[in-house]
Design an enzyme around this catalytic site. Structure first.
Site, PDB file in Angstrom:
ATOM      1  N   GLY A 134       7.457  12.974   9.652  1.00 12.70           N
ATOM      2  CA  GLY A 134       8.483  14.138  10.080  1.00 12.70           C
ATOM      3  C   GLY A 134       7.743  15.068  10.615  1.00 12.70           C
ATOM      4  CB  SER A 182       4.945  10.207   3.451  1.00 13.01           C
ATOM      5  OG  SER A 182       4.192  10.154   2.120  1.00 13.01           O
ATOM      6  CB  VAL A 198      -1.081  26.653  11.908  1.00 17.43           C
ATOM      7  CG1 VAL A 198      -1.949  26.092  10.819  1.00 17.43           C
ATOM      8  CG2 VAL A 198      -1.206  26.179  13.381  1.00 17.43           C
ATOM      9  CE  LYS A 242       2.035  31.284  24.941  1.00 17.18           C
ATOM     10  NZ  LYS A 242       1.649  29.657  24.516  1.00 17.18           N
ATOM     11  N   PRO A 279       0.306  34.020  33.203  1.00 19.67           N
ATOM     12  CG  PRO A 279       0.852  34.716  35.356  1.00 19.67           C
ATOM     13  CD  PRO A 279      -0.331  34.181  34.868  1.00 19.67           C
ATOM     14  CB  VAL A 327       4.242   3.639   5.117  1.00 21.36           C
ATOM     15  CG1 VAL A 327       3.876   2.439   5.842  1.00 21.36           C
ATOM     16  CG2 VAL A 327       5.319   3.916   5.695  1.00 21.36           C
ATOM     17  CG  LEU A 342      -1.097  16.097  15.787  1.00 22.04           C
ATOM     18  CD1 LEU A 342      -1.549  16.689  14.467  1.00 22.04           C
ATOM     19  CD2 LEU A 342      -1.936  16.812  16.910  1.00 22.04           C
ATOM     20  CB  THR A 398      -0.483  21.200  25.957  1.00 21.39           C
ATOM     21  OG1 THR A 398      -1.799  20.847  25.278  1.00 21.39           O
ATOM     22  CG2 THR A 398      -0.779  22.005  27.159  1.00 21.39           C
TER      23      THR A 398
END
Length: 536
Positions: free
Chosen positions: A35, A62, A70, A101, A121, A208, A356, A367
């Site tokens: 998730g 899970s 964060v 932002k 910018p 899993v 990730l 990014t």
């Protein structure tokens, strides 16, 4: 079309698919494993594809695995994501303690007098009125003329951040700033989960225990902790750095970027919100890396991204606490490890990795979520085209490889151009010779005092970031002849009146509200035509 308009068009292109199709989907059931923000964003984009409810989407999350949540920043692409889903800022931002932002301030990366800090910018259509003055002055200074060429003076986004203004103009000012957001990533994942379930995504809370391949070597089904099995036609790996499917089950090789991006760990430490709510992320250079400061509506998210090869976690935490004035405070810190690089195949067999699990380039330019959006969006495009074959997979992987490497190059450029000499960490970054041909092309062109525009537009180097970003970085770091080598400018080199630029920026900024006031009364966005009117 102007360079700024090109930036806007690239950003607006990254939106969830709309419309519908009568074709049957090439797969019937897609399982998103994991998730968090990556998993639920991907599920939402799949659920709102052209196939609609004919495509079954399951998120297997899970309850035993924690989420790396964060205070986080985004690029402007996230705005297009919410617009495409028809979700108003007034709904999701308060739910995620989110703020606006306008860009990123870099503190202490350069020791060049007058260039100790600069602002990167986000683009605005107003930049078309000041960009050419900035670029002309940059090249005059590269030629040795003593003219003002610091980027902060030339861009509306820098003025908004400086003045604590929000980057959404009043209704009677029809010029847009392409802004990003700050948010609590855990709360954002929870918000997206609710939206995804509302739109038909199935949520299964199970762990899993084993990934089983079929006779072709594809993922066949997942063994769950209650003894059941979950089968699907296609799988999305959002299991974080564990890369449970793409890495562990399919044994996809990982391509490390460690030779030119040294940071491999981070510490997160929140602090109370005091004073104005800034509309910028701040990235401050420390001894062995850099510290982030991200303003949310209820606190500041702080952290330290550093290299374990140059200092220990305890040393890094002490340095961060000293930086924040918290040496004696009993505030717990979270230690995180990072794997910087990418999978050699982000799409392997019947699995695409997102977030990730696919790879990570350190958070300097925020990014991470951009890659989630790009990857999920590219897969949805392939899905809607009805082609999940080997040729489509190869095109997808090549596109993702290019995007990762282009982003890596821009991040590496920050470190390569630093002028600090106080620690081995910064000296090693400045001496780093593991540079791509593309990045070498950017730096060699700059140092040879030639314009970057032609090479960027022709694709010879520096792809992935627009001209304004490269010029802001290199000029902001003070990559110019030394002060003693500068000469008074010729009349041609001094032809731009900077008081006129200052007045334009000042008067334009008056049309943007105080950031805190904007957050207290966020106006509607969906259906806003301001951006489109000034692009086409």
């Amino acid at each position: 079309m102007s360079d700024t308009a090109t930036v806007f068009n690239q950003h607006t292109a990254a939106r969830p698919a709309a419309g519908s199709t009568d074709r049957p989907p090439p797969v019937q059931h897609i399982c998103v494993v994991g998730g968090g923000t990556a998993g639920w964003m991907t599920a939402l984009m799949l659920a709102t594809s052209a196939y609609g409810p004919r495509l079954k989407v399951t998120v297997l999350e899970s309850p035993q695995v924690g989420i790396i949540g964060v205070g986080e920043g985004s690029t402007p692409w996230l705005r297009g994501f919410f617009d495409g889903l028809g979700i108003e800022e007034a709904e999701w931002m308060p739910a995620c303690n989110a703020t606006y932002k306008a860009g990123i301030t870099f503190e202490g990366w350069s020791t060049k007098p007058g260039f100790e800090r600069y602002f990167h910018p986000f683009a605005s259509m107003l930049d078309n009125m000041t960009m050419h003055q900035f670029v002309d002055n940059v090249h005059a200074r590269l030629e040795g003329a003593d003219v003002h060429a610091h980027p902060d003076r030339f861009f509306i986004a820098a003025a908004l951040a400086r003045q604590g203004r929000g980057p959404r103009a009043q209704a009677n000012f029809p010029f847009d700033v392409w802004y990003g957001y700050h948010f609590d990533s855990t709360l954002l994942g929870q918000f997206l989960a609710r939206k995804a379930v509302e739109r038909g995504v199935t949520h299964t809370a199970r762990h899993v225990t084993q990934t089983l391949l079929n006779e072709r070597g594809d993922i066949g089904h997942l063994q769950l902790d209650d003894g059941s099995r979950l089968a699907a036609d296609f799988f999305i790996d959002c299991t974080g750095f564990a890369s449970l499917l793409i890495g562990q089950a399919l044994q996809t090789p990982f391509v490390s970027y460690a030779e030119n991006l040294f940071n491999d760990a981070a510490i997160a430490l929140p602090t109370p919100l005091t004073g104005a709510i800034e509309s910028q992320t701040t990235a401050t250079a420390l001894r062995h890396g850099w510290a982030w400061k991200i303003p949310l509506t209820n606190r500041h998210g702080n952290g330290y991204v550093y290299s374990r090869a140059h200092c220990s976690p305890d040393q890094a935490e002490t340095e961060l606490r000293a930086h924040l004035g918290l040496l004696d405070a009993d505030v717990p810190a979270r230690h995180l490890q990072m794997r910087v690089g990418r999978m050699s195949q982000i799409w392997n067999r019947n699995c695409v990795s997102v977030g990730l699990s696919q790879g990570f380039i350190e958070p300097l330019e925020a990014t991470a979520l951009l890659f989630v959006q790009r990857t999920a969006g590219a897969f949805v495009e392939a899905l809607e085209a009805g082609d999940l074959g080997t040729a489509a997979q190869a095109r997808f992987n090549e596109d993702m490889r290019t995007r990762f490497e282009n982003t890596r190059d821009y991040i590496v450029a920050h470190y390569k151009t630093n002028s600090r000499t106080d620690t081995e960490y910064w000296r090693a970054n400045a001496d780093n010779l593991h540079l791509s041909d593309s990045l070498q092309g950017v730096l060699m062109t700059w140092l040879s005092r030639k314009p970057l525009a032609a090479g960027l537009k022709q694709g010879r180097f520096g792809q992935g970031y627009p001209i304004v970003s490269w010029y802001a970085l290199l000029a902001g770091m003070g990559i110019f002849p030394e002060g003693d080598d500068l000469q008074p400018p010729t009349p041609h080199q001094a032809r731009h009146r900077l008081d006129t630029v200052d007045d334009f920026i000042r008067r334009s900024a008056m049309n943007f509200p105080d950031h805190r006031a904007l957050l207290a009364d966020i106006p509607p966005r969906v259906g806003d035509k301001t951006l489109q009117l000034y692009l086409w």
